[in-house]
Design a protein around this motif. Structure first.
Motif, PDB file in Angstrom:
ATOM      1  N   GLY A  65     -38.562  -6.958   1.994  1.00  0.00           N
ATOM      2  CA  GLY A  65     -39.446  -7.913   1.777  1.00  0.00           C
ATOM      3  C   GLY A  65     -40.890  -7.178   2.121  1.00  0.00           C
ATOM      4  O   GLY A  65     -41.887  -8.017   1.805  1.00  0.00           O
ATOM      5  N   GLN A  66     -40.889  -6.246   2.814  1.00  0.00           N
ATOM      6  CA  GLN A  66     -42.301  -5.642   3.013  1.00  0.00           C
ATOM      7  C   GLN A  66     -42.890  -4.949   1.921  1.00  0.00           C
ATOM      8  O   GLN A  66     -42.082  -4.393   0.930  1.00  0.00           O
ATOM      9  CB  GLN A  66     -42.279  -4.616   4.203  1.00  0.00           C
ATOM     10  N   GLU A  67     -44.066  -4.863   1.609  1.00  0.00           N
ATOM     11  CA  GLU A  67     -44.732  -4.114   0.622  1.00  0.00           C
ATOM     12  C   GLU A  67     -44.971  -2.660   1.069  1.00  0.00           C
ATOM     13  O   GLU A  67     -45.240  -2.225   2.008  1.00  0.00           O
ATOM     14  CB  GLU A  67     -46.267  -4.455   0.519  1.00  0.00           C
ATOM     15  N   VAL A  68     -44.578  -2.009  -0.112  1.00  0.00           N
ATOM     16  CA  VAL A  68     -44.744  -0.145   0.128  1.00  0.00           C
ATOM     17  C   VAL A  68     -45.597   0.203  -1.025  1.00  0.00           C
ATOM     18  O   VAL A  68     -45.572  -0.296  -2.223  1.00  0.00           O
ATOM     19  CB  VAL A  68     -43.344   0.333  -0.130  1.00  0.00           C
ATOM     20  N   THR A  69     -46.607   1.134  -0.483  1.00  0.00           N
ATOM     21  CA  THR A  69     -47.404   1.731  -1.457  1.00  0.00           C
ATOM     22  C   THR A  69     -47.043   3.525  -1.264  1.00  0.00           C
ATOM     23  O   THR A  69     -47.163   3.821  -0.208  1.00  0.00           O
ATOM     24  CB  THR A  69     -48.758   1.542  -1.101  1.00  0.00           C
ATOM     25  N   LEU A  91     -48.019   3.660  -6.620  1.00  0.00           N
ATOM     26  CA  LEU A  91     -47.000   2.928  -7.067  1.00  0.00           C
ATOM     27  C   LEU A  91     -46.647   1.808  -6.009  1.00  0.00           C
ATOM     28  O   LEU A  91     -46.371   2.257  -4.888  1.00  0.00           O
ATOM     29  CB  LEU A  91     -45.596   3.704  -7.433  1.00  0.00           C
ATOM     30  N   LYS A  92     -46.603   0.609  -6.202  1.00  0.00           N
ATOM     31  CA  LYS A  92     -46.301  -0.368  -5.031  1.00  0.00           C
ATOM     32  C   LYS A  92     -45.167  -1.107  -5.490  1.00  0.00           C
ATOM     33  O   LYS A  92     -45.087  -1.528  -6.903  1.00  0.00           O
ATOM     34  CB  LYS A  92     -47.734  -1.487  -5.188  1.00  0.00           C
ATOM     35  N   ILE A  93     -44.411  -1.538  -4.409  1.00  0.00           N
ATOM     36  CA  ILE A  93     -43.312  -2.452  -4.699  1.00  0.00           C
ATOM     37  C   ILE A  93     -43.652  -3.437  -3.652  1.00  0.00           C
ATOM     38  O   ILE A  93     -43.721  -3.455  -2.329  1.00  0.00           O
ATOM     39  CB  ILE A  93     -42.081  -1.691  -4.073  1.00  0.00           C
ATOM     40  N   GLN A  94     -43.473  -4.833  -4.154  1.00  0.00           N
ATOM     41  CA  GLN A  94     -43.527  -5.873  -3.369  1.00  0.00           C
ATOM     42  C   GLN A  94     -42.960  -7.098  -3.957  1.00  0.00           C
ATOM     43  O   GLN A  94     -43.432  -7.565  -5.139  1.00  0.00           O
ATOM     44  CB  GLN A  94     -45.157  -6.167  -3.218  1.00  0.00           C
ATOM     45  N   PRO A  95     -41.936  -7.841  -3.317  1.00  0.00           N
ATOM     46  CA  PRO A  95     -41.707  -7.362  -1.913  1.00  0.00           C
ATOM     47  C   PRO A  95     -40.295  -6.197  -2.163  1.00  0.00           C
ATOM     48  O   PRO A  95     -39.750  -6.217  -3.150  1.00  0.00           O
ATOM     49  CB  PRO A  95     -40.753  -8.538  -1.519  1.00  0.00           C
ATOM     50  N   SER A  96     -40.249  -5.177  -1.204  1.00  0.00           N
ATOM     51  CA  SER A  96     -39.432  -4.140  -1.434  1.00  0.00           C
ATOM     52  C   SER A  96     -37.713  -4.771  -0.983  1.00  0.00           C
ATOM     53  O   SER A  96     -37.754  -5.670  -0.332  1.00  0.00           O
ATOM     54  CB  SER A  96     -39.468  -2.992  -0.253  1.00  0.00           C
ATOM     55  N   ARG A 111     -41.536  -6.822  -9.252  1.00  0.00           N
ATOM     56  CA  ARG A 111     -41.897  -6.363  -8.093  1.00  0.00           C
ATOM     57  C   ARG A 111     -42.601  -5.054  -7.994  1.00  0.00           C
ATOM     58  O   ARG A 111     -43.088  -4.362  -6.892  1.00  0.00           O
ATOM     59  CB  ARG A 111     -40.431  -6.344  -7.218  1.00  0.00           C
ATOM     60  N   PHE A 112     -42.627  -4.315  -9.230  1.00  0.00           N
ATOM     61  CA  PHE A 112     -43.187  -2.782  -9.210  1.00  0.00           C
ATOM     62  C   PHE A 112     -44.531  -3.167  -9.912  1.00  0.00           C
ATOM     63  O   PHE A 112     -44.782  -3.594 -10.953  1.00  0.00           O
ATOM     64  CB  PHE A 112     -42.485  -2.062  -9.826  1.00  0.00           C
ATOM     65  N   SER A 113     -45.494  -2.185  -9.493  1.00  0.00           N
ATOM     66  CA  SER A 113     -46.718  -1.961 -10.084  1.00  0.00           C
ATOM     67  C   SER A 113     -47.334  -0.722  -9.893  1.00  0.00           C
ATOM     68  O   SER A 113     -47.105   0.045  -8.900  1.00  0.00           O
ATOM     69  CB  SER A 113     -47.859  -3.191  -9.737  1.00  0.00           C
TER      70      SER A 113
END
Lengths: 113, 115
Positions: free
Chosen positions: A16-20, A77-82, A64-66
């Motif tokens: 659920g957390q954002e990862v960058t 590269l971001k994942i939200q939500p992981s 979820r990916f950008s």
């Protein structure tokens, strides 16, 4: 010694957390790739950019990916939500404009618990 | 439950032997091929490349052979050393438009070199 630099090297996060994840391509390289490596799928291309413009992101889950390139020296590269299924090693690679040899970074090992 | 993953081909050799790692590719339109080496905990590292208008290319201790008729690529490593132990990937690229530079990787082969 020119190299692709990725940060962080390791990331453990809760679902659920954002990862960058960040990548600094080799200076002068204007093609940047994001790959994901898992035991199940091997090395998969997620997205790639040329001159900071996205050329192909068909390998990336869009919901979820950008992936972005705010400037020529930074790709994110971001994942939200992981989610736990995102656990993998994510590699950034770069190449010169007319080159086909991609030079890889050391990767970011992501664990989503 | 049982874990399922890629079952990578493996090759075990003695130090000093020659190694041959094979790769089959599927896209007959691919016109450029690369071999990468990946050591544990590291990113893939470029070894050698070959264009489709060639059938052989040599580097330092490595030779790549390309057989377009059967869509087969091989990497030969001479006098294999313990430091050559790694996973070896072949990758292919098809020229044209946005595909330029976009590599498709094989599943990899694990090479283990015994002293």
């Amino acid at each position: 010694d020119a190299r692709v630099t990725q940060t962080p090297r390791d990331k453990v996060t809760e679902m659920g957390q954002e990862v960058t994840m960040r990548c600094q391509p080799i200076l002068g390289h204007n093609t940047v790739f994001w790959y994901r490596q898992t035991m199940m799928q091997g090395l998969e291309l997620l997205a790639y950019f040329r001159n900071r413009a996205p050329l192909d992101d068909s390998g990336m889950p869009k919901d979820r990916f950008s992936a972005e390139m705010p400037d020529a020296t930074l790709a994110t590269l971001k994942i939200q939500p992981s989610e736990p299924r995102d656990s993998a090693v994510y590699f950034c690679a770069s190449a010169v404009l007319q080159g086909r040899i991609a030079f890889f970074g050391q990767g970011t090992r992501l664990t989503v618990v | 439950g049982e874990s399922v993953g890629l079952h990578l081909p493996t090759l075990s050799v003695q130090e000093g032997d020659n190694s041959i790692i094979n790769c089959a590719y599927s896209n007959s339109a691919s016109d450029y091929f690369i071999w990468y080496k990946q050591e544990s905990g590291k990113g893939p590292q470029f070894i050698i490349d070959i264009r489709s208008n060639m059938d052989k290319r040599q580097g330092q201790r490595v030779t790549v052979l390309l057989n377009k008729t059967v869509k087969h690529l091989s990497l030969q490593i001479a006098a294999t050393q313990p430091g050559d132990s790694a996973v070896y990937f072949c990758a292919e690229n098809r020229d044209g438009g946005t595909s330029y530079g976009k590599l498709t990787f094989g599943q990899g082969t694990i090479l283990t070199v015994h002293p």
